[in-house]
Design a protein around this motif. Structure first.
Motif, PDB file in Angstrom:
ATOM      1  N   PRO A   2      64.913 -45.352  45.365  1.00  0.00           N
ATOM      2  CA  PRO A   2      65.173 -44.038  44.747  1.00  0.00           C
ATOM      3  C   PRO A   2      65.505 -44.153  43.267  1.00  0.00           C
ATOM      4  N   GLU A   3      66.200 -45.247  42.890  1.00  0.00           N
ATOM      5  CA  GLU A   3      66.556 -45.440  41.491  1.00  0.00           C
ATOM      6  C   GLU A   3      65.314 -45.574  40.616  1.00  0.00           C
ATOM      7  N   ALA A   4      64.245 -46.168  41.187  1.00  0.00           N
ATOM      8  CA  ALA A   4      63.011 -46.330  40.421  1.00  0.00           C
ATOM      9  C   ALA A   4      62.378 -44.972  40.124  1.00  0.00           C
ATOM     10  N   LEU A   5      62.415 -44.052  41.082  1.00  0.00           N
ATOM     11  CA  LEU A   5      61.877 -42.720  40.868  1.00  0.00           C
ATOM     12  C   LEU A   5      62.724 -41.953  39.862  1.00  0.00           C
ATOM     13  N   ALA A   6      64.034 -42.099  39.957  1.00  0.00           N
ATOM     14  CA  ALA A   6      64.923 -41.455  38.991  1.00  0.00           C
ATOM     15  C   ALA A   6      64.660 -41.978  37.581  1.00  0.00           C
ATOM     16  N   GLN A  20      62.593 -41.117  32.117  1.00  0.00           N
ATOM     17  CA  GLN A  20      61.699 -41.429  31.002  1.00  0.00           C
ATOM     18  C   GLN A  20      60.807 -40.237  30.669  1.00  0.00           C
ATOM     19  N   ALA A  21      60.343 -39.524  31.696  1.00  0.00           N
ATOM     20  CA  ALA A  21      59.485 -38.369  31.467  1.00  0.00           C
ATOM     21  C   ALA A  21      60.236 -37.267  30.725  1.00  0.00           C
ATOM     22  N   LEU A  22      61.472 -37.003  31.129  1.00  0.00           N
ATOM     23  CA  LEU A  22      62.258 -35.960  30.477  1.00  0.00           C
ATOM     24  C   LEU A  22      62.625 -36.350  29.045  1.00  0.00           C
ATOM     25  N   LYS A  23      62.950 -37.606  28.846  1.00  0.00           N
ATOM     26  CA  LYS A  23      63.286 -38.048  27.493  1.00  0.00           C
ATOM     27  C   LYS A  23      62.073 -37.902  26.579  1.00  0.00           C
ATOM     28  N   GLN A  24      60.893 -38.228  27.102  1.00  0.00           N
ATOM     29  CA  GLN A  24      59.682 -38.081  26.299  1.00  0.00           C
ATOM     30  C   GLN A  24      59.402 -36.612  25.996  1.00  0.00           C
ATOM     31  N   ARG A  29      64.919 -32.875  44.190  1.00  0.00           N
ATOM     32  CA  ARG A  29      65.979 -32.644  43.213  1.00  0.00           C
ATOM     33  C   ARG A  29      66.857 -33.872  43.010  1.00  0.00           C
ATOM     34  N   THR A  30      66.925 -34.767  43.990  1.00  0.00           N
ATOM     35  CA  THR A  30      67.843 -35.908  43.895  1.00  0.00           C
ATOM     36  C   THR A  30      67.546 -36.799  42.691  1.00  0.00           C
ATOM     37  N   PRO A  31      66.296 -37.292  42.504  1.00  0.00           N
ATOM     38  CA  PRO A  31      66.045 -38.112  41.307  1.00  0.00           C
ATOM     39  C   PRO A  31      66.154 -37.313  40.020  1.00  0.00           C
ATOM     40  N   VAL A  32      65.846 -36.012  40.083  1.00  0.00           N
ATOM     41  CA  VAL A  32      65.984 -35.177  38.890  1.00  0.00           C
ATOM     42  C   VAL A  32      67.444 -35.096  38.469  1.00  0.00           C
ATOM     43  N   ARG A  33      68.334 -34.870  39.439  1.00  0.00           N
ATOM     44  CA  ARG A  33      69.759 -34.768  39.134  1.00  0.00           C
ATOM     45  C   ARG A  33      70.285 -36.079  38.554  1.00  0.00           C
ATOM     46  N   GLN A  34      69.865 -37.200  39.171  1.00  0.00           N
ATOM     47  CA  GLN A  34      70.321 -38.495  38.682  1.00  0.00           C
ATOM     48  C   GLN A  34      69.834 -38.735  37.250  1.00  0.00           C
ATOM     49  N   ALA A  35      68.577 -38.405  36.983  1.00  0.00           N
ATOM     50  CA  ALA A  35      68.017 -38.588  35.644  1.00  0.00           C
ATOM     51  C   ALA A  35      68.748 -37.713  34.627  1.00  0.00           C
ATOM     52  N   LEU A  36      69.067 -36.494  35.021  1.00  0.00           N
ATOM     53  CA  LEU A  36      69.760 -35.581  34.109  1.00  0.00           C
ATOM     54  C   LEU A  36      71.174 -36.063  33.794  1.00  0.00           C
ATOM     55  N   PHE A  37      71.843 -36.645  34.771  1.00  0.00           N
ATOM     56  CA  PHE A  37      73.175 -37.181  34.503  1.00  0.00           C
ATOM     57  C   PHE A  37      73.103 -38.363  33.535  1.00  0.00           C
ATOM     58  N   TRP A  51      70.859 -26.465  33.230  1.00  0.00           N
ATOM     59  CA  TRP A  51      71.021 -27.471  32.189  1.00  0.00           C
ATOM     60  C   TRP A  51      70.471 -26.946  30.870  1.00  0.00           C
ATOM     61  N   GLN A  52      70.867 -27.615  29.792  1.00  0.00           N
ATOM     62  CA  GLN A  52      70.375 -27.254  28.469  1.00  0.00           C
ATOM     63  C   GLN A  52      70.137 -28.516  27.647  1.00  0.00           C
ATOM     64  N   VAL A  53      69.013 -28.534  26.924  1.00  0.00           N
ATOM     65  CA  VAL A  53      68.823 -29.578  25.917  1.00  0.00           C
ATOM     66  C   VAL A  53      69.832 -29.312  24.810  1.00  0.00           C
ATOM     67  N   LYS A  54      70.595 -30.323  24.437  1.00  0.00           N
ATOM     68  CA  LYS A  54      71.666 -30.094  23.465  1.00  0.00           C
ATOM     69  C   LYS A  54      71.110 -29.626  22.127  1.00  0.00           C
ATOM     70  N   PRO A  55      71.681 -28.561  21.575  1.00  0.00           N
ATOM     71  CA  PRO A  55      71.276 -28.119  20.230  1.00  0.00           C
ATOM     72  C   PRO A  55      71.587 -29.216  19.211  1.00  0.00           C
ATOM     73  N   PHE A  56      70.922 -29.145  18.075  1.00  0.00           N
ATOM     74  CA  PHE A  56      71.163 -30.146  17.040  1.00  0.00           C
ATOM     75  C   PHE A  56      72.591 -30.069  16.529  1.00  0.00           C
ATOM     76  N   ASP A  57      73.236 -31.218  16.465  1.00  0.00           N
ATOM     77  CA  ASP A  57      74.558 -31.358  15.844  1.00  0.00           C
ATOM     78  C   ASP A  57      74.327 -32.161  14.567  1.00  0.00           C
TER      79      ASP A  57
END
Length: 232
Positions: A11-15, A20-24, A50-58, A74-80
Motif C-alpha cells: 500500500p505504501e508503494a501506491l501512496a 508523486q502525482a499530486l506533487k507534480q 481514498r486510503t493511499p490518497v489520504r496518506q499521500a496528502l498527509f 484540502w487546499q493547496v497552500k497559498p503562496f507565503d
C-alpha cells in the motif's frame, strides 16, 4: 491529471505514486495555490481508493504543500512570500559555502568535477524551452553543492530546491531571464575555474537575489498564464 497504474505491491508503494502525482500537479500548476479539493475527487481522478490518497496528502501536508480544512477537504497552500524569501536566503548561504570549497580545491580537480556544467552552460548552444532551462538551472546549482563534497549539505539543498521549484519555473517563462541565466552561470563557472572566490560568490549572490526579487512580482495572473502553457 493522469491515472495511477494499479499495482499489487505494498500500500505504501501506491501512496508514493499518488504523492508523486499530486506533487507534480502542484509543480505544473494543474493544482493552483489556493485550490480546494476533496479526497474523493483525487481518488476518482487517479482511480485509486481514498486510503493511499489520504496518506499521500498527509505527506504533502508535512512538507508544506497542502493544508487540511477539517470537514471541508484540502487546499493547496497559498503562496507565503516571506517563507520563499527565507528559503532563498538559506539557499544563498549553502551555495556560497559550496563555491568557497570548490575554489579551494586544486584547479585541475575542480575543473574535472565541473566539466559537464561547462559543456552545457558555456560550450553548447542555449536551449529555447523554458521548462528545460528551468530543470537545467536546478541541476546546475545542485551540482555545485554536491561537488563541494558534503553529503548532508547537498541533501538539505536538494530539499530546499524542491520547495522553491514552483517559483523557479515562473522565472523561466521570460526569454530575458533565460538569457541572463546562461550568462551568469557562465560567469560563475569561469570565476570558480580561476579560483576567484569572492568574485564567484558575488556573482552567485546577485544571481540568486534577482530570482528572489521575482518572488514578490508573482501575481495570480502570472500563475494562471503558467497554468495555461502546454505541459509536455
Amino acid at each position: 491529471m493522469n491515472t495511477i497504474p494499479r499495482s499489487k505491491g505494498r500500500p505504501e508503494a501506491l501512496a508514493e505514486k499518488v504523492y508523486q502525482a499530486l506533487k507534480q500537479d502542484i509543480f505544473e500548476f494543474r493544482l493552483m495555490p489556493g485550490d480546494r479539493f476533496s479526497e474523493n475527487e483525487i481518488a476518482d481522478r487517479l482511480e485509486v481508493s481514498r486510503t493511499p490518497v489520504r496518506q499521500a496528502l498527509f505527506w504533502l501536508e508535512r512538507e508544506g504543500y497542502v493544508e487540511v480544512w477539517f470537514r471541508s477537504g484540502w487546499q493547496v497552500k497559498p503562496f507565503d512570500f516571506e517563507y520563499f524569501e527565507e528559503l532563498y536566503d538559506f539557499r544563498t548561504v549553502l551555495e556560497c559555502e559550496a563555491v568557497r570549497r570548490l575554489c579551494a580545491l586544486p584547479a585541475p580537480q575542480c575543473s574535472d568535477m565541473l566539466t559537464a556544467l561547462k559543456s552545457f552552460w558555456i560550450d553548447a548552444p542555449p536551449l529555447a524551452d523554458g521548462k528545460a532551462v528551468s530543470a537545467q538551472d536546478e541541476a546546475f546549482h545542485m551540482a555545485l553543492v554536491a561537488a563541494a563534497g558534503n553529503q548532508e549539505m547537498a541533501r538539505i539543498h536538494a530539499e530546499l530546491t524542491e520547495k522553491i521549484r514552483i517559483i523557479r519555473r515562473l522565472d523561466f517563462t521570460r526569454d530575458d531571464r533565460m538569457e541572463a541565466t546562461y550568462r551568469e552561470h557562465a560567469q560563475i563557472l569561469r570565476a570558480i575555474f580561476q579560483q576567484q572566490t569572492e568574485e564567484a560568490q558575488r556573482i552567485l549572490t546577485d544571481h540568486i537575489a534577482v530570482s528572489k526579487a521575482e518572488v514578490r512580482k508573482i501575481t495570480l495572473h502570472m500563475l494562471q498564464q503558467a497554468r495555461l502553457q502546454p505541459i509536455e
